[in-house]
Design a protein around this motif. Sequence first.
Motif, PDB file in Angstrom:
ATOM      1  N   VAL A 106      23.562  33.868 -11.084  1.00 49.14           N
ATOM      2  CA  VAL A 106      24.190  32.549 -11.099  1.00 49.14           C
ATOM      3  C   VAL A 106      23.143  31.516 -10.674  1.00 49.14           C
ATOM      4  O   VAL A 106      22.641  31.576  -9.551  1.00 49.14           O
ATOM      5  CB  VAL A 106      25.380  32.537 -10.113  1.00 49.14           C
ATOM      6  CG1 VAL A 106      26.100  31.194 -10.154  1.00 49.14           C
ATOM      7  CG2 VAL A 106      26.349  33.685 -10.419  1.00 49.14           C
ATOM      8  N   ARG A 107      22.814  30.607 -11.565  1.00 50.26           N
ATOM      9  CA  ARG A 107      21.757  29.628 -11.280  1.00 50.26           C
ATOM     10  C   ARG A 107      22.273  28.201 -11.457  1.00 50.26           C
ATOM     11  O   ARG A 107      22.350  27.689 -12.570  1.00 50.26           O
ATOM     12  CB  ARG A 107      20.546  29.884 -12.189  1.00 50.26           C
ATOM     13  CG  ARG A 107      19.933  31.248 -11.943  1.00 50.26           C
ATOM     14  CD  ARG A 107      18.642  31.485 -12.718  1.00 50.26           C
ATOM     15  NE  ARG A 107      17.887  32.563 -12.077  1.00 50.26           N
ATOM     16  CZ  ARG A 107      16.720  33.029 -12.505  1.00 50.26           C
ATOM     17  NH1 ARG A 107      16.152  32.514 -13.567  1.00 50.26           N
ATOM     18  NH2 ARG A 107      16.109  33.989 -11.849  1.00 50.26           N
ATOM     19  N   PRO A 108      22.637  27.555 -10.343  1.00 47.96           N
ATOM     20  CA  PRO A 108      23.130  26.182 -10.437  1.00 47.96           C
ATOM     21  C   PRO A 108      21.978  25.198 -10.674  1.00 47.96           C
ATOM     22  O   PRO A 108      20.905  25.356 -10.086  1.00 47.96           O
ATOM     23  CB  PRO A 108      23.758  25.912  -9.057  1.00 47.96           C
ATOM     24  CG  PRO A 108      23.650  27.196  -8.289  1.00 47.96           C
ATOM     25  CD  PRO A 108      22.647  28.061  -8.964  1.00 47.96           C
ATOM     26  N   GLY A 244      18.527  33.588 -20.715  1.00 46.84           N
ATOM     27  CA  GLY A 244      18.833  32.975 -19.417  1.00 46.84           C
ATOM     28  C   GLY A 244      17.592  32.796 -18.565  1.00 46.84           C
ATOM     29  O   GLY A 244      17.436  31.802 -17.847  1.00 46.84           O
ATOM     30  N   ASP A 245      16.698  33.761 -18.642  1.00 50.88           N
ATOM     31  CA  ASP A 245      15.430  33.658 -17.905  1.00 50.88           C
ATOM     32  C   ASP A 245      14.686  32.403 -18.345  1.00 50.88           C
ATOM     33  O   ASP A 245      14.238  31.598 -17.526  1.00 50.88           O
ATOM     34  CB  ASP A 245      14.586  34.913 -18.184  1.00 50.88           C
ATOM     35  CG  ASP A 245      13.245  34.860 -17.482  1.00 50.88           C
ATOM     36  OD1 ASP A 245      13.224  34.471 -16.300  1.00 50.88           O
ATOM     37  OD2 ASP A 245      12.227  35.176 -18.110  1.00 50.88           O
ATOM     38  N   ILE A 246      14.583  32.236 -19.642  1.00 54.21           N
ATOM     39  CA  ILE A 246      13.770  31.138 -20.179  1.00 54.21           C
ATOM     40  C   ILE A 246      14.434  29.777 -19.962  1.00 54.21           C
ATOM     41  O   ILE A 246      13.797  28.843 -19.468  1.00 54.21           O
ATOM     42  CB  ILE A 246      13.487  31.388 -21.680  1.00 54.21           C
ATOM     43  CG1 ILE A 246      12.673  32.678 -21.841  1.00 54.21           C
ATOM     44  CG2 ILE A 246      12.734  30.205 -22.290  1.00 54.21           C
ATOM     45  CD1 ILE A 246      12.562  33.209 -23.249  1.00 54.21           C
ATOM     46  N   THR A 248      16.569  28.825 -17.764  1.00 56.16           N
ATOM     47  CA  THR A 248      16.704  28.352 -16.377  1.00 56.16           C
ATOM     48  C   THR A 248      15.381  27.825 -15.827  1.00 56.16           C
ATOM     49  O   THR A 248      15.369  26.901 -15.031  1.00 56.16           O
ATOM     50  CB  THR A 248      17.287  29.426 -15.431  1.00 56.16           C
ATOM     51  OG1 THR A 248      16.577  30.648 -15.595  1.00 56.16           O
ATOM     52  CG2 THR A 248      18.766  29.641 -15.690  1.00 56.16           C
ATOM     53  N   ASP A 249      14.269  28.401 -16.238  1.00 50.21           N
ATOM     54  CA  ASP A 249      12.983  27.795 -15.849  1.00 50.21           C
ATOM     55  C   ASP A 249      12.875  26.409 -16.473  1.00 50.21           C
ATOM     56  O   ASP A 249      12.438  25.445 -15.844  1.00 50.21           O
ATOM     57  CB  ASP A 249      11.792  28.652 -16.332  1.00 50.21           C
ATOM     58  CG  ASP A 249      11.222  29.532 -15.229  1.00 50.21           C
ATOM     59  OD1 ASP A 249      12.018  29.992 -14.389  1.00 50.21           O
ATOM     60  OD2 ASP A 249       9.996  29.757 -15.208  1.00 50.21           O
ATOM     61  N   GLU A 250      13.288  26.311 -17.717  1.00 46.29           N
ATOM     62  CA  GLU A 250      13.249  25.011 -18.397  1.00 46.29           C
ATOM     63  C   GLU A 250      14.136  24.005 -17.654  1.00 46.29           C
ATOM     64  O   GLU A 250      13.729  22.880 -17.373  1.00 46.29           O
ATOM     65  CB  GLU A 250      13.720  25.166 -19.843  1.00 46.29           C
ATOM     66  CG  GLU A 250      13.577  23.884 -20.633  1.00 46.29           C
ATOM     67  CD  GLU A 250      14.452  23.849 -21.879  1.00 46.29           C
ATOM     68  OE1 GLU A 250      15.398  24.662 -22.005  1.00 46.29           O
ATOM     69  OE2 GLU A 250      14.192  22.987 -22.728  1.00 46.29           O
TER      70      GLU A 250
HETATM   71 MN    MN Z   1      12.272  33.910 -14.611  1.00 50.14          MN
END
Ligand code: MN
Length: 355
Positions: A106-108, A244-246, A248-250
Amino acid sequence: MIYKIAVLPGDGIGPEVMFEALKVLDIISEKSDVNFSFTKSLIGSSAIDVEGHPFPDSTKKNCEDSDAILFGAIGDPKYDNNPKAKIRPEDGLLEMRKFLGLYANVRPVKTYDALLEASPLKKDIISGTDFVVYRELTGGIYFGNKGISQDRKSAFDTCSYTSKEIERISHLAFKEALKRKKQITLVDKANVLDTSRLWREIVQEISNKYSDVKVSYLFVDNAAMKIITNPKDFDVILTENMFGDIITDEASVITGSLGMLPSASVGDKVSLYEPIHGSYPEATGKGIANPMAMILSAALMLDLSFNMKKESDIIIKSVEDALKNEFVTQDINNKNFYSTQEVGNWISKRVKDQF
Ligand code: MN
Ligand code: IPM
């Protein structure tokens, strides 16, 4: 009440930012009727150096025996530049996610008014952004069959998903949407990938059970663009592991610093809390790392694992106050800045003063 926390500082700046988060939690221990007991364990490159394995048995046991896990960062450039390395720090993180069944990350993503100028994006585009990404964390291409041929002339990684893997995180995301603006965006590549088609099918089916939630679908390439051009349009984003990895860094760029974003990884048992910024090896040992994402991860832990919303809000407010008072590290203001420790001390004191 005593809560047992497994503390895994990890590599790079992990130990430095962890130190500041523990200071803040010590104050919460002092001021509330809850006490935290911290047990440290090795993970990642530092665990390989000592134990020969990035997620050793002693760390596994500590995690299993705890009420929550605080994790710093993992990674070391000495492995990044060696594609033939047999063992890698990141394997420890992946093994831990799988072992503990942490299937939902979960990444707010939220903007802070005091940081609007620090973002490379225009203020009126990002101001008021508030969405959360539900990233699937124990499936997909990260965990599918993979291999490299003996002559090293070909290699493959397989992306696979089961309906069960898609369903369990989808339910979490829909439930979260009900608590928020009741909008879900499924990010996939259903014009190309079969796994994405399965995601769409299942999400469409599940959406019938949550008729109050409005569902939309975006291909990941389009989503990558919209997150930057229209971040305010999003509420809950649901997506598979690598997308999701990509994204969320963006998305972290929107907030003005990668050093601001906490995250929670949840599953059926113990949950893990970590900043999304990674090990930032260039900054290791220099006292310049931003401790805010780690401190906010501790706040997220209080809220989600221990139902300590009041204490969690005090920490969040203290971080916001540090931003407002420009008591920040170099990544946020590179003319007027303070060290990791100074920022940590300022926030701890602010937390203390609010009880
Ligand atoms: Mn990552
Ligand atoms: C993250 C990291 C990890 C991932 C790496 C370190 C394996 O980038 O948590 O986002 O790709 O999941």
